[in-house]
Design a protein around this motif. Structure first.
Motif, short mmCIF file in Angstrom:
data_model
loop_
_atom_site.label_atom_id
_atom_site.label_comp_id
_atom_site.label_asym_id
_atom_site.label_seq_id
_atom_site.Cartn_x
_atom_site.Cartn_y
_atom_site.Cartn_z
N PHE A 166 75.92 68.30 -7.95
CA PHE A 166 76.58 69.46 -7.35
C PHE A 166 75.62 70.29 -6.50
O PHE A 166 76.05 70.94 -5.55
CB PHE A 166 77.24 70.31 -8.44
CG PHE A 166 78.58 69.78 -8.86
CD1 PHE A 166 79.74 70.19 -8.22
CD2 PHE A 166 78.69 68.82 -9.86
CE1 PHE A 166 80.98 69.67 -8.58
CE2 PHE A 166 79.91 68.30 -10.23
CZ PHE A 166 81.07 68.72 -9.58
N MET A 167 74.35 70.25 -6.84
CA MET A 167 73.36 70.92 -6.00
C MET A 167 73.26 70.23 -4.64
O MET A 167 73.22 70.88 -3.59
CB MET A 167 72.00 70.90 -6.72
CG MET A 167 70.88 71.60 -5.98
SD MET A 167 69.35 71.56 -6.97
CE MET A 167 68.17 72.17 -5.76
N LYS A 168 73.24 68.89 -4.68
CA LYS A 168 73.18 68.13 -3.43
C LYS A 168 74.45 68.30 -2.61
O LYS A 168 74.41 68.39 -1.37
CB LYS A 168 72.96 66.66 -3.75
CG LYS A 168 72.78 65.78 -2.52
CD LYS A 168 72.51 64.33 -2.93
CE LYS A 168 72.34 63.45 -1.70
NZ LYS A 168 72.10 62.03 -2.08
N ALA A 169 75.59 68.38 -3.30
CA ALA A 169 76.87 68.53 -2.59
C ALA A 169 77.11 69.97 -2.15
O ALA A 169 78.08 70.23 -1.43
CB ALA A 169 78.01 68.07 -3.50
N GLN A 170 76.25 70.90 -2.58
CA GLN A 170 76.40 72.32 -2.24
C GLN A 170 77.77 72.84 -2.65
O GLN A 170 78.47 73.48 -1.87
CB GLN A 170 76.17 72.52 -0.72
CG GLN A 170 74.79 72.12 -0.23
CD GLN A 170 73.72 73.11 -0.65
OE1 GLN A 170 74.02 74.22 -1.07
NE2 GLN A 170 72.46 72.69 -0.59
#
Length: 628
Positions: free
Chosen positions: A118-122
């Motif tokens: 979810f961090m990568k997907a913002q």
């Protein structure tokens, strides 16, 4: 490479992120950067490509990155800092560990994967959602990858779906491109062995399973009906042949048990108010006409004959000659009765003769040749559903018949259906299977024109009924729930996002003993008038075939220019495909499309790798081409 699953909506969602406002909910956590500070502790925060203004609980420094938690959304977004400033040199794992400590979350591999994803997907996600998602990741079966599960969880968060196990399992099942046939077979076998279910429910379910498993059985029955009528109306046929044929029609319930060789073709009771569409209604109209209205009748008959595209020009000429002969006679009730009988015989021969050439077509009134034939020989009118049941009954009676003549007829009918396979036949098979599955029957119920009787006999509503039965055995219940979960997954994988629409269909197909799983994924857009924009689309077919094995067909349409890429491991694909390219080009041209090319490739990349370049291309073109 094995494309056991796909992620239909994910690419679509990512492509739209830059054009949609970020919707935040209280309790969600996300990774963002302070871009600019304003008075009264207001700040501009960037998450991915999005920027928004929010109130901070404590003053921060522009340029620092933090994990934030939403503490309020009304009247303005309010954020709490969950972690301190993160150095630009900090690795993602260091940032994740810092967040886990700040939020008192367990440092399990699953939780770290979730936060990393979810961090990568913002994308913002709440603590409760993380906790539930961690449970799902820990309990995944061995044949399910965590990457697929993460994509499903992301979709649930993006589309604001309830974080329930039923929805998660449905989405996981719905994104698979194989296994539907196996699930259907398992359900059918358990259903056939069951002895506790109410007989009516069991028979209705068995009929629907059979209709799905054999999408061309009705056409085989139509051919048998045409051949049977040809035999009964053929003066050269022997009495024995006619008696065997009549017995077959009785066994199938098409003609009454008391029918004889002299009266098997019963004329329906006259109903003058009926529209003249079916051939049987033509005969009824003649019988119901009063002698003084004969001239009007003749005009109606000639108009109906001219517009009936199931009749050849020669047959139309013969019918018109019959009408002209009648018009020369003095019109009485007796001459009308004789004329009706002659018209019935003429139309019976014509439609029976043409059945083989018109298997997958309908006339202007959406009627098939079998419906015309049945209207000419049955006393009571029947619904399309009842007509299909009669054709299946006729096939069953033919297969079980001990008569060599009947066995020869059914063998020839099967062969003729196989030889008639073309694009119309495939379209017919897909529509038949999807209609009988009833995947979207809930939406159909909202339609004012919905045929409630037709809907009630579809498989999915009957599965709902089956699950409510208290006498259902545990194995059958489990098989039913698996089938329901797969169907629900199709619906959840389909959807719309603004003008973009997506449809996902999984179809278990069986053609003449060969089974295959077919998944169709269509992405397109709607125009302002609510109609599909036929100029731009992308269609992906995932096929699991007995001989060709795994095959993926990627069809892209841009400004009515079509590019087709076929992924398959067979080395002789080029020689098999070459003769079909000309027909494809011609067929597309008839629909005002231009074929750019057909490309054959092995599975040298994952499906996602194949799709990504298309998304990048679309973004460069400012969203003109709406695709997966």
């Amino acid at each position: 490479m094995t494309s056991t699953s796909f992620n239909p909506i994910q690419m679509q969602q990512n492509a739209l992120t830059a054009n949609q406002p970020l919707a935040l909910k209280q309790g969600q956590v996300f990774h963002g950067t302070i871009k600019q500070l304003y008075p009264d502790q207001m700040a501009e925060v960037q998450v991915g490509n999005q920027k928004f203004v929010a109130k901070l609980e404590v003053p921060l420094k522009a340029g620092d990155a933090h994990f934030f938690q939403v503490t309020g959304t009304n009247p303005q977004t309010e954020l709490k800092v969950v972690t301190g400033p993160m150095a630009q040199t900090a690795s993602p794992s260091q940032q994740i560990n810092q967040l886990l400590e700040s939020m008192s979350l367990p440092k399990t591999p699953e939780m770290q994967q979730l936060l990393g994803h979810f961090m990568k997907a913002q994308l913002p996600i709440s603590k409760d959602q993380l906790a539930q998602a961690e449970i799902w990741l820990k309990a995944l079966p061995e044949d399910v990858s965590k990457a697929d599960a993460l994509q499903v969880i992301q979709k649930m968060v993006e589309l604001k779906m309830p974080m329930t196990n039923d929805i998660f399992q449905a989405l996981m099942s719905g994104q698979k491109t194989s296994g539907m046939t196996t699930i259907m077979d398992n359900f059918a076998q358990l259903l056939a062995k069951d002895t506790a279910l109410p007989e009516a429910l069991k028979q209705n379910l068995m009929q629907q399973v059979q209709a799905i498993a054999k999408p061309f059985e009705v056409e085989t029955g139509s051919l048998m009906l045409g051949r049977a009528i040809q035999t009964l109306t053929n003066n050269a046929a022997t009495i024995s042949e006619k008696m065997q044929t009549l017995a077959l029609l009785k066994e199938a319930g098409i003609v009454p048990q008391q029918a004889t060789l002299q009266n098997w073709a019963t004329i329906n009771d006259p109903k003058a108010t009926q529209p003249m569409q079916q051939a049987g209604q033509v005969v009824q109209t003649i019988l119901a006409t009063k002698p003084e209205n004969a001239s009007q009748l003749i005009e109606q008959l000639k108009l109906w004959t001219a517009n009936q595209n199931f009749l050849t020009n020669e047959q139309k000429q013969q019918v018109n000659q019959l009408i002209d002969r009648f018009s020369q006679l003095p019109v009485t009730k007796q001459t009308l009765d004789v004329f009706a009988k002659q018209m019935q015989e003429q139309l019976l021969k014509a439609f029976a003769q043409n059945t083989a050439d018109r298997l997958f077509t309908q006339d202007a009134n959406a009627l098939s040749s079998k419906e015309h034939l049945l209207s000419l020989i049955r006393q009571e009118a029947a619904s399309p559903l009842q007509n299909e049941a009669l054709m299946r009954s006729l096939v069953k009676s033919s297969v079980e018949s001990p008569q060599p003549m009947i066995q020869q007829m059914i063998t020839q009918a099967d062969a003729l259906v196989q030889n008639s396979m073309d694009s119309k036949a495939m379209e017919h098979a897909l529509k038949t299977v999807l209609k009988n599955l009833g995947v979207s029957y809930e939406a159909t119920l909202n339609s004012k024109s919905a045929d409630l009787q037709m809907i009630a006999y579809q498989l999915k509503p009957q599965l709902h009924t089956l699950l409510q039965e208290t006498v259902i055995t545990p194995p059958l219940k489990e098989a039913t729930e698996m089938l329901m979960t797969r169907m629900n997954g199709m619906q959840l994988s389909s959807g719309e996002n603004g003008h973009q629409h997506q449809l996902v269909m999984q179809v278990p197909l069986e053609f003449f003993g060969k089974k295959m799983d077919a998944t169709l994924q269509w992405n397109g857009r709607m125009k302002d008038d609510g109609k599909i924009d036929a100029n731009y689309a992308r269609v992906l077919f995932y096929l699991q075939m007995e001989s060709m094995k795994e095959t993926v067909i990627d069809m892209q349409v841009q400004n009515r220019v079509v590019t087709v890429t076929v992924f398959n491991e067979h080395t002789d694909m080029q020689s098999l495909a070459e003769p079909l390219k000309a027909a494809l080009k011609m067929g597309l041209a008839e629909k005002n499309y231009q074929l750019s090319g057909v490309f054959l490739k092995p599975f040298d990349k994952t499906p996602a790798d194949k799709i990504n370049p298309v998304v990048e291309q679309r973004e460069e073109q400012s969203g003109v081409d709406i695709r997966v």
